[in-house]
Write an enzyme that holds these catalytic residues in place. Structure first.
Site, mmCIF file in Angstrom:
data_model
loop_
_atom_site.group_PDB
_atom_site.id
_atom_site.type_symbol
_atom_site.label_atom_id
_atom_site.label_comp_id
_atom_site.label_asym_id
_atom_site.label_seq_id
_atom_site.Cartn_x
_atom_site.Cartn_y
_atom_site.Cartn_z
ATOM 1 N N CYS A 1 -11.754 2.081 -29.066
ATOM 2 C CA CYS A 1 -13.045 2.730 -29.320
ATOM 3 C C CYS A 1 -13.843 2.918 -28.038
ATOM 4 C CB CYS A 1 -13.822 1.936 -30.352
ATOM 5 S SG CYS A 1 -12.940 1.949 -31.906
ATOM 6 N N GLU A 2 -13.340 3.758 -27.181
ATOM 7 C CA GLU A 2 -14.007 4.136 -25.932
ATOM 8 C C GLU A 2 -13.547 5.568 -25.640
ATOM 9 O OE1 GLU A 2 -15.368 1.972 -23.196
ATOM 10 O OE2 GLU A 2 -15.009 0.021 -24.111
ATOM 11 N N PRO B 1 4.894 -5.149 -0.394
ATOM 12 C CA PRO B 1 4.871 -4.005 -1.311
ATOM 13 C C PRO B 1 4.783 -4.441 -2.767
ATOM 14 C CG PRO B 1 7.116 -4.423 -0.582
ATOM 15 C CD PRO B 1 6.239 -5.408 0.149
ATOM 16 N N TYR C 1 -9.050 4.519 -13.002
ATOM 17 C CA TYR C 1 -9.022 5.255 -11.725
ATOM 18 C C TYR C 1 -8.911 6.763 -11.917
ATOM 19 C CZ TYR C 1 -7.187 0.605 -10.483
ATOM 20 O OH TYR C 1 -6.972 -0.732 -10.358
ATOM 21 N N GLY D 1 0.766 -1.242 0.000
ATOM 22 C CA GLY D 1 0.000 0.000 0.000
ATOM 23 C C GLY D 1 0.792 1.283 0.000
HETATM 24 N N1 LLP Z 1 -1.191 -7.085 -0.480
HETATM 25 C C1 LLP Z 1 -2.497 -7.231 -0.783
HETATM 26 C C2 LLP Z 1 -3.310 -8.176 -0.019
HETATM 27 C C3 LLP Z 1 -3.057 -6.463 -1.829
HETATM 28 O O1 LLP Z 1 -4.344 -6.597 -2.121
HETATM 29 C C4 LLP Z 1 -2.234 -5.566 -2.557
HETATM 30 C C5 LLP Z 1 -2.779 -4.772 -3.654
HETATM 31 C C6 LLP Z 1 -0.879 -5.465 -2.201
HETATM 32 C C7 LLP Z 1 -0.397 -6.237 -1.158
HETATM 33 C C8 LLP Z 1 0.070 -4.556 -2.904
HETATM 34 O O2 LLP Z 1 -0.282 -3.228 -2.769
HETATM 35 P P1 LLP Z 1 0.672 -2.048 -3.289
HETATM 36 O O3 LLP Z 1 1.921 -2.082 -2.437
HETATM 37 O O4 LLP Z 1 0.967 -2.286 -4.713
HETATM 38 O O5 LLP Z 1 -0.141 -0.839 -3.077
HETATM 39 N N2 LLP Z 1 -4.553 -1.717 -9.671
HETATM 40 C C9 LLP Z 1 -4.458 -0.667 -8.677
HETATM 41 C C10 LLP Z 1 -3.849 -1.181 -7.386
HETATM 42 C C11 LLP Z 1 -4.593 -2.369 -6.824
HETATM 43 C C12 LLP Z 1 -3.963 -2.913 -5.566
HETATM 44 C C13 LLP Z 1 -4.593 -4.184 -5.164
HETATM 45 N N3 LLP Z 1 -3.997 -4.814 -4.038
HETATM 46 C C14 LLP Z 1 -3.679 0.502 -9.270
HETATM 47 O O6 LLP Z 1 -3.234 0.409 -10.407
HETATM 48 O O7 LLP Z 1 -3.548 1.550 -8.641
#
Ligand code: LLP
Length: 418
Positions: free
Chosen positions: A345-346, A277, A319, A239
């Site tokens: 085409c969107e 991460p 997003y 996150g």
């Molecule tokens: N752990 C779990 C359980 C998760 O669901 C996620 C991401 C992560 C770790 C990794 O999170 P990060 O460090 O990448 O924030 N497609 C979206 C992001 C979706 C994240 C889903 N879960 C985007 O492009 O912003």
């Protein structure tokens, strides 16, 4: 980022000119910098301490085998959400004993495969899932390592599609329910409760929600440990956000520092820290290079129509995400405002709105910070083969995934003969 820099107005990734790669593999193409990936991993490693904790890269951010293999070589673990991701980790030479399995919908087959490989931990998100895992592990004569994912009900202050820690989200168990299950641990003979985890959302640019989540979860962990439960690790999920535009996310050091500080404050300084991460490890390592097919002017707007579309990079369309767009070769001409749009085409197929650029048809653009959730979320929509991926390592580059062919697009399809 010094690994993406101009030399005489030409954009380089490490020691290789982007134009040279585009001339070799065509456009659109994803290009990653190995050294940027390495330094991102090192910042997590340094912040945790050389022998401490486990950094489980969230494979969903970018599952290319070459990147997984590079991370495995640095000692990374992996956070997976499907058997497909598990098979990728195995194929890349990753160590199954460093894998954590997240996700709300694990199938029986997925559990069996992960148990057979001996993964580090299942992050379980519901009672029915716990019951299923227990039954399968018992039948296999094993004890499945389990961590319950708790939903701390905190506002991650991020885009609603990527916030996961509110009680209305499908993720995790309410804290009280998780505590009740831990207290019944002995009745699950096929399980071994080894940790606790939570993940509250993605692209968090403030430490506050992380602190709030920890302050809700850790007192319960402490009580469980005091009651004799041998919980070894706390998994804080992923996150941590990055700067796409003008965000000011905390440094990795500040983020890990906060986790250590909250653990110590709750008397849990001895627990092992596990991190998941995704974005913070790979986003800044990648660009999507796209060529301008046409410049189109209407009475209202000026469009740069490029050869990459929302099928190649969906974050702006899905997003409303903003990613920097820069020329691969800088021109001295006056900059004008463009909407950078793809061929799909969107009307949502916009990669960037109102961007100030000095460009002409035939030029290349680079969409920055595209290493995470770029290729991994790509599709073949509009029957568009997905782009190749290239890894730059110093003065050399390697094609780490070929461009899909039209044959690839139709693979496995059949016309019934009646
Ligand atoms: N752990 C779990 C359980 C998760 O669901 C996620 C991401 C992560 C770790 C990794 O999170 P990060 O460090 O990448 O924030 N497609 C979206 C992001 C979706 C994240 C889903 N879960 C985007 O492009 O912003």
């Amino acid at each position: 980022m010094t690994n993406f820099a101009y030399r005489d107005d030409r954009l380089f990734v490490e020691g290789v000119a982007v134009a040279e790669i585009a001339a070799t593999v065509g456009s659109p193409c994803y290009i990653y910098s190995k050294h940027t990936l390495y330094s991102a991993f090192r910042s997590f490693r340094d912040a945790l301490g050389p022998e401490e904790g486990l950094i489980c890269y969230a494979v969903k951010a970018n599952g290319n085998l070459a990147l997984l293999s590079a991370l495995a070589g640095l000692g990374a673990g992996f956070d997976i959400v499907s058997q497909g991701e598990l098979e990728r980790v195995v194929a890349a030479g990753g160590d199954a004993s460093r894998v954590v399995f997240s996700g709300v919908g694990k199938t029986e087959a997925e559990m069996r495969r992960a148990l057979a490989l001996g993964i580090h931990c299942f992050n379980v998100e519901s009672l029915p899932e716990l019951v299923r895992l227990n039954a399968i592990a018992e039948a296999m004569g094993l004890k499945a390592p389990v961590s319950l994912r708790v939903n701390p009900d905190v506002d991650a202050r991020t885009h609603p599609y990527i916030a996961t820690g509110l009680k209305e989200n499908k993720f995790g168990l309410p804290i009280a329910e998780a505590v009740a299950l831990y207290r019944k641990a002995a009745s699950f003979r096929g399980l071994r409760f080894v940790g606790v985890d939570c993940h509250i959302g993605s692209q968090l640019t403030d430490l506050r929600p992380f602190a709030d989540a920890l302050d809700r979860v850790l007192p319960e962990v402490r009580r469980l440990r005091e009651a004799g439960m041998d919980l070894e690790h706390i998994d804080v999920g992923g996150g941590l956000g990055i700067c796409y535009q003008d965000e000011t996310p905390p440094s990795v050091q500040a983020y890990v520092g906060l986790i250590k500080e909250r653990l110590a404050a709750h008397g849990l300084g001895a627990m092992n820290i596990l991190l998941e991460p995704g974005r913070a490890l790979v986003a800044a390592s990648g660009i999507l290079v796209t060529g301008i097919e046409y410049v189109k002017e209407t009475p209202d707007k000026r469009f740069a129509i490029v050869d990459a579309g929302m099928n190649d990079l969906i974050r702006p369309a899905l997003y409303g995400a903003w990613q920097r767009i820069v020329p691969v070769r800088k021109r001295p001409d006056q900059e004008l405002l463009y909407d950078v749009v793809g061929p799909v085409c969107e009307s949502a197929d916009v990669l960037g709105r109102g961007r100030s650029l000095a460009v002409k048809a035939g030029d290349f653009l680079a969409i920055c910070d595209a290493g995470a959730y770029g290729f991994s979320m790509s599709s073949q929509y509009n029957a568009r083969p997905r782009p190749p991926e290239v890894l730059v390592d110093g003065e050399r580059f390697h094609v780490i995934r070929d461009r899909e062919t039209y044959e690839d697009l139709m693979r496995g399809e059949h016309i019934p003969r009646s």
